[in-house]
Structures are given as structure tokens and as C-alpha cells.
Write a protein that holds these residues in place. Structure first.
Motif, PDB file in Angstrom:
ATOM      1  N   SER A 257       9.348  -3.169  12.300  1.00 42.53           N
ATOM      2  CA  SER A 257      10.164  -2.741  11.162  1.00 42.53           C
ATOM      3  C   SER A 257       9.432  -2.940   9.830  1.00 42.53           C
ATOM      4  O   SER A 257       9.704  -2.241   8.867  1.00 42.53           O
ATOM      5  N   ASP A 258       8.513  -3.916   9.793  1.00 43.56           N
ATOM      6  CA  ASP A 258       7.732  -4.178   8.589  1.00 43.56           C
ATOM      7  C   ASP A 258       6.516  -5.013   8.999  1.00 43.56           C
ATOM      8  O   ASP A 258       6.345  -5.312  10.183  1.00 43.56           O
ATOM      9  N   ARG A 259       5.695  -5.405   8.035  1.00 39.31           N
ATOM     10  CA  ARG A 259       4.471  -6.115   8.426  1.00 39.31           C
ATOM     11  C   ARG A 259       4.751  -7.515   8.943  1.00 39.31           C
ATOM     12  O   ARG A 259       4.013  -8.018   9.790  1.00 39.31           O
ATOM     13  N   VAL A 260       5.826  -8.173   8.500  1.00 40.48           N
ATOM     14  CA  VAL A 260       6.180  -9.486   9.045  1.00 40.48           C
ATOM     15  C   VAL A 260       6.526  -9.341  10.529  1.00 40.48           C
ATOM     16  O   VAL A 260       6.055 -10.117  11.374  1.00 40.48           O
ATOM     17  N   ASP A 261       7.325  -8.346  10.854  1.00 43.00           N
ATOM     18  CA  ASP A 261       7.685  -8.055  12.239  1.00 43.00           C
ATOM     19  C   ASP A 261       6.420  -7.701  13.039  1.00 43.00           C
ATOM     20  O   ASP A 261       6.223  -8.180  14.167  1.00 43.00           O
TER      21      ASP A 261
ATOM     22  N   LYS B 121       4.623   3.251  16.016  1.00 44.53           N
ATOM     23  CA  LYS B 121       5.541   4.384  16.232  1.00 44.53           C
ATOM     24  C   LYS B 121       5.888   5.028  14.890  1.00 44.53           C
ATOM     25  O   LYS B 121       5.894   6.244  14.766  1.00 44.53           O
ATOM     26  N   GLU B 122       6.166   4.201  13.901  1.00 44.98           N
ATOM     27  CA  GLU B 122       6.398   4.638  12.526  1.00 44.98           C
ATOM     28  C   GLU B 122       5.437   3.857  11.641  1.00 44.98           C
ATOM     29  O   GLU B 122       5.147   2.697  11.940  1.00 44.98           O
ATOM     30  N   PRO B 123       4.944   4.470  10.560  1.00 52.07           N
ATOM     31  CA  PRO B 123       4.020   3.725   9.685  1.00 52.07           C
ATOM     32  C   PRO B 123       4.600   2.378   9.235  1.00 52.07           C
ATOM     33  O   PRO B 123       5.808   2.267   8.992  1.00 52.07           O
ATOM     34  N   VAL B 124       3.743   1.376   9.162  1.00 48.04           N
ATOM     35  CA  VAL B 124       4.117   0.043   8.707  1.00 48.04           C
ATOM     36  C   VAL B 124       3.579  -0.110   7.285  1.00 48.04           C
ATOM     37  O   VAL B 124       2.414   0.180   7.015  1.00 48.04           O
ATOM     38  N   ILE B 125       4.438  -0.555   6.377  1.00 48.81           N
ATOM     39  CA  ILE B 125       4.047  -0.678   4.969  1.00 48.81           C
ATOM     40  C   ILE B 125       3.184  -1.928   4.750  1.00 48.81           C
ATOM     41  O   ILE B 125       3.581  -3.036   5.101  1.00 48.81           O
TER      42      ILE B 125
ATOM     43  N   ILE C 159      -4.800  -1.707  -5.281  1.00 47.43           N
ATOM     44  CA  ILE C 159      -4.940  -0.266  -5.479  1.00 47.43           C
ATOM     45  C   ILE C 159      -3.914   0.475  -4.628  1.00 47.43           C
ATOM     46  O   ILE C 159      -3.815   0.244  -3.436  1.00 47.43           O
ATOM     47  N   GLY C 160      -3.170   1.354  -5.246  1.00 49.10           N
ATOM     48  CA  GLY C 160      -2.334   2.278  -4.493  1.00 49.10           C
ATOM     49  C   GLY C 160      -0.940   1.817  -4.132  1.00 49.10           C
ATOM     50  O   GLY C 160      -0.231   2.527  -3.446  1.00 49.10           O
ATOM     51  N   GLY C 161      -0.500   0.637  -4.558  1.00 50.23           N
ATOM     52  CA  GLY C 161       0.863   0.213  -4.243  1.00 50.23           C
ATOM     53  C   GLY C 161       1.073   0.066  -2.752  1.00 50.23           C
ATOM     54  O   GLY C 161       0.194  -0.412  -2.041  1.00 50.23           O
ATOM     55  N   ASP C 162       2.235   0.475  -2.261  1.00 49.99           N
ATOM     56  CA  ASP C 162       2.534   0.371  -0.837  1.00 49.99           C
ATOM     57  C   ASP C 162       1.816   1.460  -0.061  1.00 49.99           C
ATOM     58  O   ASP C 162       1.838   2.639  -0.446  1.00 49.99           O
ATOM     59  N   ILE C 163       1.210   1.064   1.042  1.00 52.30           N
ATOM     60  CA  ILE C 163       0.463   1.985   1.901  1.00 52.30           C
ATOM     61  C   ILE C 163       1.168   2.050   3.253  1.00 52.30           C
ATOM     62  O   ILE C 163       1.258   1.035   3.955  1.00 52.30           O
ATOM     63  N   PRO C 164       1.674   3.231   3.646  1.00 58.69           N
ATOM     64  CA  PRO C 164       2.298   3.350   4.965  1.00 58.69           C
ATOM     65  C   PRO C 164       1.199   3.518   6.027  1.00 58.69           C
ATOM     66  O   PRO C 164       0.698   4.617   6.268  1.00 58.69           O
TER      67      PRO C 164
END
Length: 157
Positions: free
Chosen positions: A21-25, A87-91, A98-103
């Protein structure tokens, strides 16, 4: 000689449709997998999350967005390179602010015994791989762990 030890790419550390669900997960799930397979120590999870917070690893290239998280060698049992297509990009946060959040559509998790200079050389080599449109297309086209390993070895050699 290549700066990337391509023997570290193994089918057991290639994952497709990885759910996070996110990078911690993501890091929590990878920690358990890597511990179960004997690659990392229990300290790995806290160490990689702290390092990622302080030194983000997301990179947006023209043809793909990736994350290259890594950790200091003292948290490893043995070296590895894991290749994950979520499965889905992880932020991930952008490297060097540089670039803020990267999916991240592809995550290459480095577990290297080399210290800073060696890690930088491997990161630079991987960045070169992700700059090439044909190379990215070949990596995206892989559907088996063995195919991904062969492809990464081919471009990182």
C-alpha cells in the motif's frame, strides 16, 4: 569489469505483482521475505526505513520510475539484489529532493557488502540502465523471475 556483481541477481529475489500500500508496507513485507531467506538481520527494517527517510531513492526517468533503496552492510547476512515489479506503483520520495513523490514502477533493492563508494558505483550503473528506452522496454516485458534475472544481468554486465 562491471561495477555490478550480476551473480547477486537470483530468481528467488524477483517478485511480480508485489502488493504494497505504501513504502512502509513494502519494506515491512520485504523485511520478512529477506529474513526468511537468510539475507538480512532483524535490524534491516528499521535501518532501511531510516535511510530512505534521510536519503530518498525514488528516480523518475523518461521511460520508467524506479526506486533503488539500499542499506548499510552491517544489516545484511549476505549480499543480494532484489528486483520487484509492484502490482501498483509504490510512492517513494525523489532522490536528493528532486521530483517530489515518485510512483516507482520497479524497485531494485540493493543489499551490498560494499560501502559507500561501491554502492554509488552500482547505483550509477543501474541509473544508466534505466535511461535507455529499449532496455526499459525489455525489462518491462519480463514475466518470469528467470527472464528478469537474465535481462538484468545482460544490461548490468
Amino acid at each position: 569489469m562491471s561495477t555490478v556483481d550480476t551473480s547477486l541477481f537470483t530468481p528467488e529475489l524477483v517478485f511480480f505483482d508485489f502488493e504494497a500500500s505504501d513504502r512502509v508496507d513494502f519494506f515491512t513485507k520485504m523485511s520478512q521475505i529477506l529474513m526468511d531467506k537468510g539475507y538480512v538481520k532483524e535490524s534491516w527494517l528499521d535501518a532501511i526505513m531510516t535511510r530512505e527517510k534521510n536519503y530518498p531513492t525514488g528516480l523518475a526517468f523518461e521511460h520508467i520510475s524506479v526506486a533503488l533503496p539500499h542499506v548499510d552492510p552491517e544489516h545484511l547476512v549476505k549480499p543480494y539484489i532484489a528486483v520487484i515489479k509492484p502490482k501498483e506503483p509504490v510512492i517513494f520520495e525523489g532522490m536528493a529532493g528532486i521530483g517530489g513523490d515518485i510512483p516507482a514502477e520497479l524497485i531494485v533493492n540493493l543489499g551490498l557488502l560494499a560501502h559507500a563508494e561501491g554502492q554509488v558505483a552500482v547505483l550509477q550503473a543501474l541509473m544508466g540502465v534505466f535511461m535507455e528506452e529499449d532496455t526499459v522496454a525489455d525489462i518491462r516485458a519480463q514475466t518470469t523471475p528467470e527472464g528478469m534475472v537474465d535481462t538484468m544481468k545482460k544490461y548490468c554486465a
